[in-house]
Write a protein that holds these residues in place. Structure first.
Motif, PDB file in Angstrom:
ATOM      1  N   ALA A 151       0.845  -1.202   0.000  1.00  0.00           N
ATOM      2  CA  ALA A 151       0.000   0.000   0.000  1.00  0.00           C
ATOM      3  C   ALA A 151       0.876   1.245   0.000  1.00  0.00           C
ATOM      4  O   ALA A 151       2.014   1.228   0.465  1.00  0.00           O
ATOM      5  N   ARG A 152       0.309   2.318  -0.527  1.00  0.00           N
ATOM      6  CA  ARG A 152       0.956   3.636  -0.518  1.00  0.00           C
ATOM      7  C   ARG A 152       0.015   4.597   0.201  1.00  0.00           C
ATOM      8  O   ARG A 152      -1.183   4.335   0.333  1.00  0.00           O
ATOM      9  N   GLU A 153       0.575   5.711   0.623  1.00  0.00           N
ATOM     10  CA  GLU A 153      -0.267   6.698   1.313  1.00  0.00           C
ATOM     11  C   GLU A 153      -1.440   7.132   0.449  1.00  0.00           C
ATOM     12  O   GLU A 153      -2.515   7.444   0.959  1.00  0.00           O
ATOM     13  N   GLY A 154      -1.267   7.128  -0.868  1.00  0.00           N
ATOM     14  CA  GLY A 154      -2.349   7.483  -1.779  1.00  0.00           C
ATOM     15  C   GLY A 154      -3.514   6.507  -1.765  1.00  0.00           C
ATOM     16  O   GLY A 154      -4.581   6.795  -2.302  1.00  0.00           O
ATOM     17  N   ASP A 155      -3.321   5.333  -1.158  1.00  0.00           N
ATOM     18  CA  ASP A 155      -4.388   4.333  -1.041  1.00  0.00           C
ATOM     19  C   ASP A 155      -5.269   4.566   0.189  1.00  0.00           C
ATOM     20  O   ASP A 155      -6.239   3.840   0.399  1.00  0.00           O
ATOM     21  N   ALA A 156      -4.926   5.544   1.000  1.00  0.00           N
ATOM     22  CA  ALA A 156      -5.572   5.718   2.305  1.00  0.00           C
ATOM     23  C   ALA A 156      -7.094   5.865   2.207  1.00  0.00           C
ATOM     24  O   ALA A 156      -7.821   5.286   3.028  1.00  0.00           O
ATOM     25  N   GLU A 157      -7.590   6.598   1.240  1.00  0.00           N
ATOM     26  CA  GLU A 157      -9.041   6.779   1.135  1.00  0.00           C
ATOM     27  C   GLU A 157      -9.744   5.455   0.841  1.00  0.00           C
ATOM     28  O   GLU A 157     -10.746   5.115   1.470  1.00  0.00           O
ATOM     29  N   ALA A 158      -9.204   4.686  -0.081  1.00  0.00           N
ATOM     30  CA  ALA A 158      -9.803   3.389  -0.415  1.00  0.00           C
ATOM     31  C   ALA A 158      -9.668   2.409   0.750  1.00  0.00           C
ATOM     32  O   ALA A 158     -10.582   1.621   1.014  1.00  0.00           O
ATOM     33  N   ILE A 159      -8.547   2.440   1.457  1.00  0.00           N
ATOM     34  CA  ILE A 159      -8.361   1.574   2.618  1.00  0.00           C
ATOM     35  C   ILE A 159      -9.407   1.906   3.681  1.00  0.00           C
ATOM     36  O   ILE A 159     -10.027   1.005   4.258  1.00  0.00           O
ATOM     37  N   CYS A 160      -9.630   3.182   3.924  1.00  0.00           N
ATOM     38  CA  CYS A 160     -10.636   3.615   4.897  1.00  0.00           C
ATOM     39  C   CYS A 160     -12.018   3.087   4.500  1.00  0.00           C
ATOM     40  O   CYS A 160     -12.757   2.563   5.330  1.00  0.00           O
ATOM     41  N   ASP A 161     -12.341   3.176   3.227  1.00  0.00           N
ATOM     42  CA  ASP A 161     -13.634   2.689   2.736  1.00  0.00           C
ATOM     43  C   ASP A 161     -13.753   1.177   2.926  1.00  0.00           C
ATOM     44  O   ASP A 161     -14.777   0.680   3.393  1.00  0.00           O
TER      45      ASP A 161
ATOM     46  N   GLY B  23      -9.487  -5.439  -0.164  1.00  0.00           N
ATOM     47  CA  GLY B  23      -8.999  -5.802   1.154  1.00  0.00           C
ATOM     48  C   GLY B  23      -7.705  -5.098   1.478  1.00  0.00           C
ATOM     49  O   GLY B  23      -7.067  -4.516   0.602  1.00  0.00           O
ATOM     50  N   PHE B  24      -7.335  -5.144   2.759  1.00  0.00           N
ATOM     51  CA  PHE B  24      -6.037  -4.614   3.181  1.00  0.00           C
ATOM     52  C   PHE B  24      -5.590  -5.332   4.438  1.00  0.00           C
ATOM     53  O   PHE B  24      -6.383  -5.945   5.155  1.00  0.00           O
ATOM     54  N   ALA B  25      -4.287  -5.284   4.674  1.00  0.00           N
ATOM     55  CA  ALA B  25      -3.692  -5.863   5.876  1.00  0.00           C
ATOM     56  C   ALA B  25      -2.600  -4.933   6.355  1.00  0.00           C
ATOM     57  O   ALA B  25      -2.056  -4.138   5.579  1.00  0.00           O
ATOM     58  N   SER B  26      -2.251  -5.053   7.644  1.00  0.00           N
ATOM     59  CA  SER B  26      -1.261  -4.169   8.235  1.00  0.00           C
ATOM     60  C   SER B  26      -0.431  -4.912   9.275  1.00  0.00           C
ATOM     61  O   SER B  26      -0.956  -5.731  10.034  1.00  0.00           O
ATOM     62  N   LEU B  27       0.865  -4.587   9.312  1.00  0.00           N
ATOM     63  CA  LEU B  27       1.819  -5.153  10.264  1.00  0.00           C
ATOM     64  C   LEU B  27       2.582  -4.023  10.922  1.00  0.00           C
ATOM     65  O   LEU B  27       3.034  -3.093  10.249  1.00  0.00           O
ATOM     66  N   LYS B  28       2.736  -4.109  12.241  1.00  0.00           N
ATOM     67  CA  LYS B  28       3.573  -3.159  12.974  1.00  0.00           C
ATOM     68  C   LYS B  28       4.386  -3.958  13.982  1.00  0.00           C
ATOM     69  O   LYS B  28       3.824  -4.518  14.926  1.00  0.00           O
ATOM     70  N   GLY B  29       5.690  -4.022  13.747  1.00  0.00           N
ATOM     71  CA  GLY B  29       6.546  -4.838  14.605  1.00  0.00           C
ATOM     72  C   GLY B  29       6.152  -6.290  14.487  1.00  0.00           C
ATOM     73  O   GLY B  29       6.145  -6.860  13.401  1.00  0.00           O
ATOM     74  N   SER B  30       5.759  -6.890  15.611  1.00  0.00           N
ATOM     75  CA  SER B  30       5.298  -8.280  15.590  1.00  0.00           C
ATOM     76  C   SER B  30       3.780  -8.369  15.710  1.00  0.00           C
ATOM     77  O   SER B  30       3.240  -9.447  15.957  1.00  0.00           O
ATOM     78  N   ASP B  31       3.109  -7.244  15.523  1.00  0.00           N
ATOM     79  CA  ASP B  31       1.656  -7.201  15.668  1.00  0.00           C
ATOM     80  C   ASP B  31       0.940  -7.154  14.326  1.00  0.00           C
ATOM     81  O   ASP B  31       1.181  -6.254  13.514  1.00  0.00           O
ATOM     82  N   LEU B  32       0.058  -8.125  14.117  1.00  0.00           N
ATOM     83  CA  LEU B  32      -0.863  -8.093  12.996  1.00  0.00           C
ATOM     84  C   LEU B  32      -1.928  -7.080  13.382  1.00  0.00           C
ATOM     85  O   LEU B  32      -2.711  -7.315  14.302  1.00  0.00           O
ATOM     86  N   MET B  33      -1.915  -5.936  12.713  1.00  0.00           N
ATOM     87  CA  MET B  33      -2.828  -4.858  13.078  1.00  0.00           C
ATOM     88  C   MET B  33      -4.188  -4.990  12.394  1.00  0.00           C
ATOM     89  O   MET B  33      -5.193  -4.553  12.932  1.00  0.00           O
ATOM     90  N   ALA B  34      -4.195  -5.571  11.180  1.00  0.00           N
ATOM     91  CA  ALA B  34      -5.449  -5.613  10.428  1.00  0.00           C
ATOM     92  C   ALA B  34      -5.381  -6.627   9.303  1.00  0.00           C
ATOM     93  O   ALA B  34      -4.341  -6.784   8.663  1.00  0.00           O
ATOM     94  N   VAL B  35      -6.510  -7.288   9.071  1.00  0.00           N
ATOM     95  CA  VAL B  35      -6.811  -8.013   7.833  1.00  0.00           C
ATOM     96  C   VAL B  35      -8.308  -7.813   7.632  1.00  0.00           C
ATOM     97  O   VAL B  35      -9.106  -8.328   8.413  1.00  0.00           O
TER      98      VAL B  35
END
Length: 161
Positions: A6-16, A69-81
């Motif tokens: 993902a890129r910062e430009g994807d933020a609106e679609a990710i929010c949706d 869809g989107f997913a997110s990782l921060k350190g060892s934490d799965l933040m989102a799927v």
């Protein structure tokens, strides 16, 4: 289907995607009031911040040129799927595999997740084990019940993709 960074430009679609996913897929586990407290005030700039200063790495799933869809990782934490209701079967698993591959490359041994009730079975099907139930601390009212989960990552995974 395509999984890409993902890129910062994807933020609106990710929010949706996040809002649509939560409102549709979590409605059996949480009340309308709880869902709106969780997702109602989310804004695209919060996702852009998370990808920048927030230190999260995100991936998006695209099908027929639409984000599903989107997913997110921060350190060892799965933040989102999160996936949209119309996402092709297997989208969440494909996103999780991208997260696991990156986590393994970074040397993460145990991937941690706080799974909301509607997502706990998805996590279990993908090798996560329940650690303990908890109430989400991010939302003072109303409380959202969730489950703390973890998965030991196999170092050999880096050779499977």
């Amino acid at each position: 289907m395509q999984i890409i960074s993902a890129r910062e430009g994807d933020a609106e679609a990710i929010c949706d995607v996040h809002k649509r996913s939560v409102r549709k897929k979590s409605s059996r586990s949480y009340s309308h009031e709880q869902l709106e407290a969780w997702i109602g005030s989310r804004r695209p700039d919060q996702y852009a911040w998370a990808m920048g200063e927030g230190g999260e790495t995100m991936w998006v799933a695209r099908s027929d040129q639409k984000m599903v869809g989107f997913a997110s990782l921060k350190g060892s934490d799965l933040m989102a799927v999160y996936t949209t209701p119309e996402a092709p079967m297997g989208t969440g698993t494909a996103l999780l595999e991208a997260v696991e591959l990156e986590a393994t490359k970074r040397g993460v041994v145990c991937l941690e997740a706080t799974a909301f009730l509607n997502a706990a079975s998805f996590c279990e099907r993908n090798g996560f084990k329940r650690r303990r139930p908890k109430a989400d601390r991010l939302l003072p009212r109303p409380r959202l019940r969730a489950v703390k989960m973890g998965k030991t990552l196999d170092g050999d995974r880096r050779n499977t993709f």
